[in-house]
Write a protein that holds these residues in place. Structure first.
Motif, short mmCIF file in Angstrom:
data_model
loop_
_atom_site.label_atom_id
_atom_site.label_comp_id
_atom_site.label_asym_id
_atom_site.label_seq_id
_atom_site.Cartn_x
_atom_site.Cartn_y
_atom_site.Cartn_z
N SER A 76 -4.01 -29.70 -7.92
CA SER A 76 -5.14 -29.36 -8.79
C SER A 76 -6.43 -29.79 -8.08
CB SER A 76 -5.02 -30.07 -10.14
OG SER A 76 -5.19 -31.46 -9.98
N PRO A 77 -7.56 -29.22 -8.46
CA PRO A 77 -8.82 -29.60 -7.81
C PRO A 77 -9.11 -31.10 -7.87
CG PRO A 77 -9.12 -27.58 -9.03
CD PRO A 77 -7.74 -28.09 -9.38
N ARG A 78 -8.73 -31.75 -8.96
CA ARG A 78 -9.03 -33.19 -9.09
C ARG A 78 -8.25 -34.04 -8.08
NH1 ARG A 78 -6.33 -33.06 -14.56
NH2 ARG A 78 -4.15 -33.41 -14.06
N GLU A 79 -7.18 -33.50 -7.51
CA GLU A 79 -6.39 -34.25 -6.53
C GLU A 79 -7.00 -34.23 -5.13
OE1 GLU A 79 -2.36 -32.93 -6.53
OE2 GLU A 79 -2.09 -33.36 -8.65
N TRP A 80 -7.95 -33.35 -4.87
CA TRP A 80 -8.55 -33.24 -3.54
C TRP A 80 -9.71 -34.23 -3.47
CZ3 TRP A 80 -6.63 -31.71 0.73
CH2 TRP A 80 -7.42 -31.41 1.82
N GLN A 81 -9.48 -35.36 -2.82
CA GLN A 81 -10.43 -36.46 -2.85
C GLN A 81 -11.77 -36.17 -2.20
OE1 GLN A 81 -8.99 -39.93 -0.80
NE2 GLN A 81 -8.48 -38.82 1.05
N TRP A 82 -11.84 -35.20 -1.32
CA TRP A 82 -13.08 -34.89 -0.59
C TRP A 82 -13.95 -33.87 -1.31
CZ3 TRP A 82 -8.24 -35.09 1.75
CH2 TRP A 82 -8.02 -36.22 2.53
N SER A 83 -13.55 -33.46 -2.49
CA SER A 83 -14.23 -32.39 -3.21
C SER A 83 -15.43 -32.89 -4.02
CB SER A 83 -13.24 -31.71 -4.16
OG SER A 83 -13.87 -30.69 -4.90
N SER A 84 -16.41 -32.02 -4.14
CA SER A 84 -17.53 -32.28 -5.05
C SER A 84 -17.10 -32.09 -6.51
CB SER A 84 -18.70 -31.36 -4.73
OG SER A 84 -18.32 -30.00 -4.88
N HIS A 86 -15.29 -33.83 -8.36
CA HIS A 86 -15.37 -35.09 -9.11
C HIS A 86 -16.79 -35.34 -9.62
CE1 HIS A 86 -11.40 -35.63 -7.46
NE2 HIS A 86 -11.91 -35.43 -6.26
N GLN A 87 -17.78 -35.04 -8.81
CA GLN A 87 -19.18 -35.18 -9.23
C GLN A 87 -19.52 -34.16 -10.31
OE1 GLN A 87 -20.99 -34.59 -5.42
NE2 GLN A 87 -20.99 -36.77 -4.92
N CYS A 88 -18.96 -32.96 -10.19
CA CYS A 88 -19.22 -31.91 -11.18
C CYS A 88 -18.59 -32.27 -12.53
CB CYS A 88 -18.71 -30.57 -10.67
SG CYS A 88 -19.62 -29.96 -9.23
N VAL A 89 -17.43 -32.92 -12.51
CA VAL A 89 -16.81 -33.38 -13.76
C VAL A 89 -17.72 -34.42 -14.42
CG1 VAL A 89 -14.88 -34.70 -14.72
CG2 VAL A 89 -14.44 -32.84 -13.10
N LYS A 90 -18.24 -35.36 -13.63
CA LYS A 90 -19.14 -36.38 -14.18
C LYS A 90 -20.39 -35.77 -14.80
CE LYS A 90 -17.72 -40.12 -11.12
NZ LYS A 90 -18.09 -40.98 -9.99
N LYS A 91 -20.85 -34.65 -14.23
CA LYS A 91 -22.03 -33.96 -14.76
C LYS A 91 -21.71 -33.11 -15.99
CE LYS A 91 -24.44 -33.71 -10.34
NZ LYS A 91 -25.02 -32.84 -9.32
N GLY A 92 -20.41 -32.98 -16.29
CA GLY A 92 -20.00 -32.18 -17.44
C GLY A 92 -19.86 -30.70 -17.15
N TRP A 93 -19.86 -30.31 -15.89
CA TRP A 93 -19.76 -28.91 -15.51
C TRP A 93 -18.33 -28.40 -15.56
CZ3 TRP A 93 -23.21 -28.94 -10.48
CH2 TRP A 93 -24.53 -29.25 -10.84
N TYR A 94 -17.36 -29.30 -15.39
CA TYR A 94 -15.94 -28.95 -15.43
C TYR A 94 -15.20 -29.98 -16.28
CZ TYR A 94 -16.41 -25.83 -11.36
OH TYR A 94 -16.76 -24.82 -10.50
N PRO A 96 -11.89 -32.31 -16.56
CA PRO A 96 -11.10 -32.95 -15.49
C PRO A 96 -9.83 -32.20 -15.11
CG PRO A 96 -11.80 -34.58 -17.09
CD PRO A 96 -12.17 -33.23 -17.65
N ASP A 97 -9.25 -31.47 -16.06
CA ASP A 97 -8.00 -30.76 -15.76
C ASP A 97 -8.21 -29.29 -15.38
OD1 ASP A 97 -8.76 -29.91 -18.27
OD2 ASP A 97 -6.76 -30.04 -19.13
N TRP A 98 -9.46 -28.90 -15.13
CA TRP A 98 -9.75 -27.50 -14.75
C TRP A 98 -8.95 -27.14 -13.49
CZ3 TRP A 98 -11.63 -25.23 -10.33
CH2 TRP A 98 -12.00 -23.88 -10.43
#
Length: 112
Positions: A76-84, A86-94, A96-98
């Motif tokens: 899942s996208p949340r498993e890719w540690q180098w991805s932005s 995580h920041q987008c989830v914190k901003k409310g854009w996604y 966490p389980d998207w």
């Protein structure tokens, strides 16, 4: 492992993607430990696209965040540690389980 995706805002009147990508690849390559016999760390070339509107931006964000799942590097996208992602989830854009259950509609955006 051999490519990355990003969305940039360049200075007004500046479209020198080639120099920027060269510098990114050069800098990042200094940190790589290539397997014996390897000569190339990066996929050749690059593709640029001017974001047209908010819908276009969202589709590109989705594509970027789902790309590690598409290539089998994460479940899942949340498993890719180098991805932005995580920041987008914190901003409310996604959420966490998207992208963990449903495959996003990014199939027609195959740039690689």
């Amino acid at each position: 492992p051999d490519h990355l995706h990003c969305i940039w805002t360049l200075p007004e009147g500046d479209a020198d993607y080639s120099s920027r990508w060269r510098d990114v690849k050069k800098y990042a390559s200094q940190e790589f430990l290539l397997p014996p016999g390897s000569q190339h760390a990066w996929q050749r070339g690059f593709w640029e696209h001017v974001i047209r509107d908010e819908n276009d931006w969202q589709r590109h964000m989705d594509y970027i965040h789902y790309n590690p799942v598409k290539h089998g590097w994460a479940q899942s996208p949340r498993e890719w540690q180098w991805s932005s992602f995580h920041q987008c989830v914190k901003k409310g854009w996604y959420e966490p389980d998207w992208g963990a259950q449903d495959i996003p509609d990014v199939a027609d955006m195959d740039w690689e």
